[in-house]
Every structure is written in C-alpha cells, then in structure tokens.
Design a protein around this motif. Sequence first.
Motif, PDB file in Angstrom:
ATOM      1  N   ALA A 118       0.832  -1.192   0.000  1.00 47.84           N
ATOM      2  CA  ALA A 118       0.000   0.000   0.000  1.00 47.84           C
ATOM      3  C   ALA A 118       0.868   1.244   0.000  1.00 47.84           C
ATOM      4  N   SER A 119       0.421   2.263  -0.723  1.00 47.41           N
ATOM      5  CA  SER A 119       1.131   3.536  -0.799  1.00 47.41           C
ATOM      6  C   SER A 119       2.577   3.288  -1.249  1.00 47.41           C
ATOM      7  N   LEU A 126       5.740  -4.183  -6.825  1.00 44.08           N
ATOM      8  CA  LEU A 126       5.955  -4.284  -8.270  1.00 44.08           C
ATOM      9  C   LEU A 126       7.402  -4.656  -8.581  1.00 44.08           C
ATOM     10  N   ALA A 127       8.341  -4.141  -7.786  1.00 40.28           N
ATOM     11  CA  ALA A 127       9.751  -4.467  -8.014  1.00 40.28           C
ATOM     12  C   ALA A 127      10.022  -5.941  -7.774  1.00 40.28           C
ATOM     13  N   CYS A 128       9.407  -6.513  -6.738  1.00 41.30           N
ATOM     14  CA  CYS A 128       9.587  -7.954  -6.503  1.00 41.30           C
ATOM     15  C   CYS A 128       9.121  -8.759  -7.707  1.00 41.30           C
ATOM     16  N   THR A 141      -1.580  -3.755  -5.604  1.00 41.67           N
ATOM     17  CA  THR A 141      -1.146  -2.509  -4.961  1.00 41.67           C
ATOM     18  C   THR A 141      -2.369  -1.685  -4.604  1.00 41.67           C
ATOM     19  N   ILE A 142      -2.240  -0.897  -3.552  1.00 39.24           N
ATOM     20  CA  ILE A 142      -3.290   0.029  -3.147  1.00 39.24           C
ATOM     21  C   ILE A 142      -2.658   1.407  -3.004  1.00 39.24           C
ATOM     22  N   ALA A 143      -3.146   2.367  -3.762  1.00 42.73           N
ATOM     23  CA  ALA A 143      -2.673   3.764  -3.690  1.00 42.73           C
ATOM     24  C   ALA A 143      -1.180   3.877  -3.968  1.00 42.73           C
ATOM     25  N   THR A 240      -1.749  -8.338 -12.270  1.00 43.33           N
ATOM     26  CA  THR A 240      -1.577  -7.230 -11.335  1.00 43.33           C
ATOM     27  C   THR A 240      -2.878  -6.477 -11.153  1.00 43.33           C
ATOM     28  N   LEU A 241      -3.247  -6.257  -9.895  1.00 42.38           N
ATOM     29  CA  LEU A 241      -4.436  -5.480  -9.570  1.00 42.38           C
ATOM     30  C   LEU A 241      -4.000  -4.171  -8.934  1.00 42.38           C
ATOM     31  N   LEU A 242      -4.384  -3.059  -9.559  1.00 47.59           N
ATOM     32  CA  LEU A 242      -4.073  -1.727  -9.058  1.00 47.59           C
ATOM     33  C   LEU A 242      -5.348  -1.159  -8.447  1.00 47.59           C
TER      34      LEU A 242
END
Length: 294
Positions: A118-119, A126-128, A141-143, A240-242
Amino acid sequence: MTMQEEGTAGDEADAGEQGPTGGAELTTPDGRTVRYFDTGAPTTGGTVLWHHGTPQTGAIIPPIAAAADAAGLRVVSVARPGYPGSTENPGRTIASAAADALLVLDALGIDTFVTAGASGGGPHALACAAIAPDRVTAVATIASLAPRWDTDDWFDGMASPEALLTAIMGRDARLHHAERAEFDESSFTDRDWAALSGAWGPLGADAQAGSASGPAGESDDDVAYVTPWGIDLAAVTAPTLLVHGGADRVVPVAHAHALLDRIPNADLLLRQRDGHVSALAALPLALVWLRDPA
C-alpha cells in the motif's frame, strides 16, 4: 523495540529466531540487519509478501492480519532499511529494498508467493514481481506511486508534495527537510480520517512508531520514489491489480493510470470516492483476488 539476536553474515543471509513481539532479524551478505515479521500460521492459500507504506515499522497490524487470515494467506513483511530494526542503506533503490525482502523469503524457504503493498509499499511489490517473475504469481497494490516522469505534473493533485520535491535534491536535503516538516492534515479526506478512527486506527499508531528512531527510513523512501527505481515495469508479467481512490490527495489517481499503461497484465479497480487511507477497505478483496487472479 526489543530485537532478536543477529545472524552471522556470510555467503548466504541468515534468519534469526522469531521474537515474542513477532519480529525477527536477518543479516544480509553485506552485514546489514533486516527486521521482518511473519504470521507463520497454517494457510491454505500460500504466502503474501506485504510491503509497508511510508513511514511504517513493517509490523503486521491487525487489519492486515485479519484480511490475510480470512483469505487463508500467511503474511511476511519486511522493514525497509532505516526503519526500526533495519540498518540504514543510503542510496538504496526500490529494487534493492525489494531484493532485501526476497532474501527474507529465501531464508524462510518460501519459493513462490504473491505480493502486495500500500502507498509506498506498492512500488516495492511491483519491483519484486519485476526481479523475480518466476516466483511471483500475482501482485496487488493500493494507492501506489508510479515512477516519476519527466514533467512536473507527476506532483499534480498532491496536497503536500514538499517532501518529494525536496527528495529530488538528494538524501541530505530530504533529511534536512524532515527537521522542520509537519504533517499536512488536508492530505487526508473525511473518509480517510474516518478509516483512521475505525478499523485502520493501528495504521496511524504504526506510522508514529515507524518514524520514532529518526527520519532515515522515510527520507530514503522518498529519494527512492523520485529517482530511477531500478526495474522495468514491463517486466512485471504476473497478473496485477491496481487499487486506487479517485479522491486520493497523497498519491493522485494519475499514478494508477500511469502504472496501468506500463504494466502489461494489469487491471485497475478505481474506488472513486476513496482517499489514500480509505482505499484500504479494498484490502480483503485484493487478498482474495491474489489467491485466484483468474
């Protein structure tokens, strides 16, 4: 905080024993200490590597633990360099901090996993996925911030961009800024404040604990966000979920659209009325999605 006994530096990273507070230590091959947390509970859905925001301790706070338990996921979370229990690493990048987290999973014997953040944790999740595509089966990811693009509109919509603007000038400038900086309450919406008064109250307490040992963790995070991340987002090939709030005043929704444009297998869940914190209400849904992104 009471830390567990360090491992011994060597050719491989060494994991310490789990501590009574849920924290443990790992010594990296270059001799740094990395603090990590692990629910270690029996699961049906595998492991989620969680990446904390800025500033945080990396501790697995109750709303995260509850959402993961409901999804049948074990949670491993790593305190980035400069946060309590983790040695500072000036000049670190998003990619190098993510690599520390992968060392922890190596030491725990975890091969494949899902990852979320998050944040400021979003870029590290994303880097992993970018540097370990054979191990990461899904990302949420969230925010999340997006990599800084060349024009100043990267900052547009941020209620208080001063810290990130200062970070462009380097670590020393960002550390100096921390000496006089104060939190801008207008960064949060009414929904954000309601979330912090309710289920996400532990987030605020953990943020205070995350900065208790000084500004290095937060400052180095900010420098890493505004400088090259050390990854190619096109290499994030896992589903990937944004998740993003349309009313976010900390990380404007334009960042989510920028990520969506650059990640080949991404979808965007836009919560139009949510701000930066209230978007975390989607965490239970995101963790269930991570188990079965199809």
